[in-house]
Design a protein around this motif. Structure first.
Motif, PDB file in Angstrom:
ATOM      1  N   VAL A 155     -26.957 103.703  43.777  1.00 57.14           N
ATOM      2  CA  VAL A 155     -25.798 104.158  44.550  1.00 57.14           C
ATOM      3  C   VAL A 155     -26.029 103.925  46.042  1.00 57.14           C
ATOM      4  CG1 VAL A 155     -24.423 106.165  45.224  1.00 57.14           C
ATOM      5  CG2 VAL A 155     -25.040 105.833  42.827  1.00 57.14           C
ATOM      6  N   GLY A 156     -27.237 104.237  46.501  1.00 55.39           N
ATOM      7  CA  GLY A 156     -27.569 103.962  47.893  1.00 55.39           C
ATOM      8  C   GLY A 156     -27.483 102.482  48.208  1.00 55.39           C
ATOM      9  N   SER A 157     -27.893 101.653  47.256  1.00 56.64           N
ATOM     10  CA  SER A 157     -27.797 100.209  47.436  1.00 56.64           C
ATOM     11  C   SER A 157     -26.340  99.768  47.521  1.00 56.64           C
ATOM     12  CB  SER A 157     -28.506  99.487  46.289  1.00 56.64           C
ATOM     13  OG  SER A 157     -28.459  98.090  46.465  1.00 56.64           O
ATOM     14  N   VAL A 158     -25.471 100.400  46.725  1.00 56.36           N
ATOM     15  CA  VAL A 158     -24.041 100.080  46.761  1.00 56.36           C
ATOM     16  C   VAL A 158     -23.472 100.349  48.154  1.00 56.36           C
ATOM     17  CG1 VAL A 158     -21.768 100.824  45.942  1.00 56.36           C
ATOM     18  CG2 VAL A 158     -23.600 100.396  44.309  1.00 56.36           C
ATOM     19  N   LEU A 159     -23.791 101.510  48.709  1.00 53.67           N
ATOM     20  CA  LEU A 159     -23.239 101.882  50.008  1.00 53.67           C
ATOM     21  C   LEU A 159     -23.752 100.974  51.121  1.00 53.67           C
ATOM     22  CD1 LEU A 159     -23.461 105.782  49.703  1.00 53.67           C
ATOM     23  CD2 LEU A 159     -21.466 104.308  49.338  1.00 53.67           C
ATOM     24  N   THR A 160     -25.041 100.677  51.114  1.00 50.70           N
ATOM     25  CA  THR A 160     -25.594  99.825  52.168  1.00 50.70           C
ATOM     26  C   THR A 160     -25.168  98.370  52.007  1.00 50.70           C
ATOM     27  OG1 THR A 160     -27.651  99.718  50.868  1.00 50.70           O
ATOM     28  CG2 THR A 160     -27.573 101.294  52.681  1.00 50.70           C
ATOM     29  N   ALA A 161     -25.022  97.907  50.768  1.00 47.92           N
ATOM     30  CA  ALA A 161     -24.531  96.545  50.548  1.00 47.92           C
ATOM     31  C   ALA A 161     -23.072  96.422  50.974  1.00 47.92           C
ATOM     32  CB  ALA A 161     -24.691  96.148  49.085  1.00 47.92           C
ATOM     33  N   GLY A 162     -22.292  97.483  50.762  1.00 48.41           N
ATOM     34  CA  GLY A 162     -20.913  97.468  51.226  1.00 48.41           C
ATOM     35  C   GLY A 162     -20.841  97.356  52.738  1.00 48.41           C
ATOM     36  N   ALA A 163     -21.705  98.104  53.432  1.00 48.71           N
ATOM     37  CA  ALA A 163     -21.755  98.003  54.894  1.00 48.71           C
ATOM     38  C   ALA A 163     -22.186  96.605  55.318  1.00 48.71           C
ATOM     39  CB  ALA A 163     -22.715  99.052  55.445  1.00 48.71           C
ATOM     40  N   ARG A 164     -23.126  96.022  54.591  1.00 47.94           N
ATOM     41  CA  ARG A 164     -23.570  94.652  54.897  1.00 47.94           C
ATOM     42  C   ARG A 164     -22.401  93.673  54.843  1.00 47.94           C
ATOM     43  NH1 ARG A 164     -26.196  92.300  49.874  1.00 47.94           N
ATOM     44  NH2 ARG A 164     -23.974  92.360  49.361  1.00 47.94           N
ATOM     45  N   ASP A 165     -21.579  93.791  53.803  1.00 49.49           N
ATOM     46  CA  ASP A 165     -20.458  92.870  53.645  1.00 49.49           C
ATOM     47  C   ASP A 165     -19.423  93.044  54.748  1.00 49.49           C
ATOM     48  OD1 ASP A 165     -21.716  91.936  51.426  1.00 49.49           O
ATOM     49  OD2 ASP A 165     -20.370  92.870  49.974  1.00 49.49           O
ATOM     50  N   LEU A 166     -19.224  94.275  55.191  1.00 50.83           N
ATOM     51  CA  LEU A 166     -18.273  94.516  56.274  1.00 50.83           C
ATOM     52  C   LEU A 166     -18.782  93.927  57.594  1.00 50.83           C
ATOM     53  CD1 LEU A 166     -17.175  98.176  55.475  1.00 50.83           C
ATOM     54  CD2 LEU A 166     -15.905  96.069  55.048  1.00 50.83           C
ATOM     55  N   PHE A 167     -20.073  94.058  57.855  1.00 52.06           N
ATOM     56  CA  PHE A 167     -20.632  93.462  59.061  1.00 52.06           C
ATOM     57  C   PHE A 167     -20.555  91.934  58.988  1.00 52.06           C
ATOM     58  CE2 PHE A 167     -23.034  97.561  59.645  1.00 52.06           C
ATOM     59  CZ  PHE A 167     -22.451  97.875  60.861  1.00 52.06           C
ATOM     60  N   THR A 168     -20.697  91.379  57.787  1.00 49.10           N
ATOM     61  CA  THR A 168     -20.565  89.934  57.622  1.00 49.10           C
ATOM     62  C   THR A 168     -19.192  89.465  58.069  1.00 49.10           C
ATOM     63  OG1 THR A 168     -22.078  89.976  55.724  1.00 49.10           O
ATOM     64  CG2 THR A 168     -20.693  88.033  55.964  1.00 49.10           C
ATOM     65  N   LYS A 169     -18.191  90.258  57.749  1.00 51.55           N
ATOM     66  CA  LYS A 169     -16.813  89.880  58.053  1.00 51.55           C
ATOM     67  C   LYS A 169     -16.545  89.829  59.554  1.00 51.55           C
ATOM     68  CE  LYS A 169     -12.787  88.908  56.168  1.00 51.55           C
ATOM     69  NZ  LYS A 169     -12.605  87.742  55.281  1.00 51.55           N
ATOM     70  N   VAL A 170     -17.256  90.623  60.343  1.00 45.75           N
ATOM     71  CA  VAL A 170     -16.945  90.713  61.773  1.00 45.75           C
ATOM     72  C   VAL A 170     -17.945  89.955  62.653  1.00 45.75           C
ATOM     73  CG1 VAL A 170     -15.780  92.926  61.491  1.00 45.75           C
ATOM     74  CG2 VAL A 170     -18.222  92.903  62.000  1.00 45.75           C
ATOM     75  N   ILE A 171     -18.943  89.298  62.046  1.00 45.63           N
ATOM     76  CA  ILE A 171     -19.868  88.484  62.830  1.00 45.63           C
ATOM     77  C   ILE A 171     -19.116  87.276  63.390  1.00 45.63           C
ATOM     78  CG2 ILE A 171     -21.878  86.945  62.661  1.00 45.63           C
ATOM     79  CD1 ILE A 171     -23.110  88.916  60.719  1.00 45.63           C
ATOM     80  N   ASP A 172     -19.498  86.863  64.575  1.00 41.77           N
ATOM     81  CA  ASP A 172     -18.873  85.714  65.238  1.00 41.77           C
ATOM     82  C   ASP A 172     -18.828  84.519  64.287  1.00 41.77           C
ATOM     83  OD1 ASP A 172     -18.017  83.673  66.853  1.00 41.77           O
ATOM     84  OD2 ASP A 172     -19.554  83.925  68.385  1.00 41.77           O
ATOM     85  N   PRO A 173     -17.627  83.971  64.016  1.00 35.29           N
ATOM     86  CA  PRO A 173     -17.516  82.826  63.093  1.00 35.29           C
ATOM     87  C   PRO A 173     -18.337  81.620  63.532  1.00 35.29           C
ATOM     88  CG  PRO A 173     -15.352  83.781  63.528  1.00 35.29           C
ATOM     89  CD  PRO A 173     -16.307  84.426  64.483  1.00 35.29           C
ATOM     90  N   ALA A 174     -18.684  81.543  64.824  1.00 31.26           N
ATOM     91  CA  ALA A 174     -19.480  80.415  65.300  1.00 31.26           C
ATOM     92  C   ALA A 174     -20.941  80.503  64.863  1.00 31.26           C
ATOM     93  CB  ALA A 174     -19.402  80.330  66.825  1.00 31.26           C
ATOM     94  N   THR A 175     -21.372  81.655  64.393  1.00 30.58           N
ATOM     95  CA  THR A 175     -22.751  81.815  63.928  1.00 30.58           C
ATOM     96  C   THR A 175     -22.901  81.194  62.544  1.00 30.58           C
ATOM     97  OG1 THR A 175     -22.913  83.910  65.126  1.00 30.58           O
ATOM     98  CG2 THR A 175     -24.609  83.446  63.484  1.00 30.58           C
ATOM     99  N   PRO A 176     -23.752  80.186  62.371  1.00 32.55           N
ATOM    100  CA  PRO A 176     -23.876  79.510  61.073  1.00 32.55           C
ATOM    101  C   PRO A 176     -24.323  80.472  59.968  1.00 32.55           C
ATOM    102  CG  PRO A 176     -24.944  78.230  62.802  1.00 32.55           C
ATOM    103  CD  PRO A 176     -24.621  79.574  63.401  1.00 32.55           C
TER     104      PRO A 176
END
Length: 301
Positions: A155-176
């Motif tokens: 469950v802890g992995s689910v919550l932290t992985a969800g946060a990871r995916d959200l941060f992925t979405k907002v990272i600068d698109p220019a970053t490879p």
């Protein structure tokens, strides 16, 4: 977001789930003889080396000053937490059970997108999220001997992985994407190395275990890259449900590779979680159609 982008994102997500699940199976193979820290460290050395070579050849490496982006660092931190909790849990419970709990991740991502990215989520989808997490409780069955701690780790992995995916979405698109994968992999590797002694110390590695980790590392690279591309290509609400394909892989690998049969409560709980997630996806898709219809009939300014 064009429909073609959503379809591409869905295919990338499906490939990512297959890759990650195969990697999980390799972790289960070596887990009886190696602790979580050693697994993360050895696997990470392999995957980080391969990612850095690929990134270098493709010109995807960036100056260290790029790491000043807090979104990139927070994504790596969330990935570290997700890896530690999940790898530890895999040594304690069957792969299908861990994968079944992980099916709540799309609901967690939808919830996070509503809370932190401002995506509209109506009461029906909030109800679906609640029902989905009730399904997780069915899988966990609090109080079951030898099961609660490992389930809570997932469950802890689910919550932290969800946060990871959200941060992925907002990272600068220019970053490879390869640079993001490299920084994430290195962070996980260093964390694994730091945890070897606290988790029980270094154990000898046989050829078969080394081969399993090498194969798992290759799958991990594919998983890292495709999930980043998926999150940056399609709408979260569209591609998130395709995470459910990982359960199919987990059940098949659990049965035919690991000899782990799913129990009734796991199947019932997983069915509840998936049904809730699919309903949330249906409501999101319907909302997008209604918005598109209104825009199409609105007069141009």
């Amino acid at each position: 977001m064009a429909m073609n982008d959503n379809i591409k994102g869905a295919l990338l997500m499906s490939l990512s789930m297959a890759s990650f699940t195969i990697n999980d199976a390799m972790v289960k193979v070596v887990a009886p003889d190696m602790n979580a820290g050693q697994i993360m460290f050895v696997r990470g050395l392999m995957s980080s080396t391969m990612i850095l070579i690929i990134a270098w050849r493709l010109g995807a490496l960036r100056p260290l000053s790029t790491l000043r982006d807090p979104r990139l660092l927070l994504r790596a931190f969330c990935e570290v937490l997700a890896s530690v909790t999940y790898v530890t849990a895999l040594s304690m419970i069957p792969l299908p059970n861990a994968a079944a709990i992980l099916q709540a991740l799309p609901l967690a991502v939808t919830m996070g997108a509503a809370l932190f990215l401002g995506e509209p989520v109506g009461w029906r989808r909030w109800a679906a999220i609640l029902v989905g997490f009730c399904g997780v409780l069915v899988i966990i069955r609090p109080g079951a001997e030898g099961f609660t701690l490992a389930s809570l780790l997932v469950v802890g992995s689910v919550l932290t992985a969800g946060a990871r995916d959200l941060f992925t979405k907002v990272i600068d698109p220019a970053t490879p994407s390869l640079f993001i994968s490299a920084t994430t992999s290195i962070a996980v590797t260093l964390t694994g190395g730091a945890l070897i002694v606290p988790f029980g110390g270094w154990q000898p590695i046989g050829i078969s275990h080394l081969a399993a980790l090498l194969f798992g590392s290759s799958m991990l690279i594919i998983g890292y890259q495709t999930i980043i591309l998926a999150m940056r290509t399609g709408e979260i609400s569209f591609i998130a449900p395709f995470r459910y394909t990982s359960l199919i892989w987990a059940i098949l690998l659990g049965i035919f590779l690991l000899g782990e049969l799913p129990d009734l409560w796991m199947l019932v709980g997983a069915a509840i979680v998936i049904a809730a997630g699919l309903y949330a996806f249906y409501r999101e898709h319907k909302l997008h159609r209604e918005i598109a219809a209104r825009r199409a009939t609105s007069p141009s300014p």
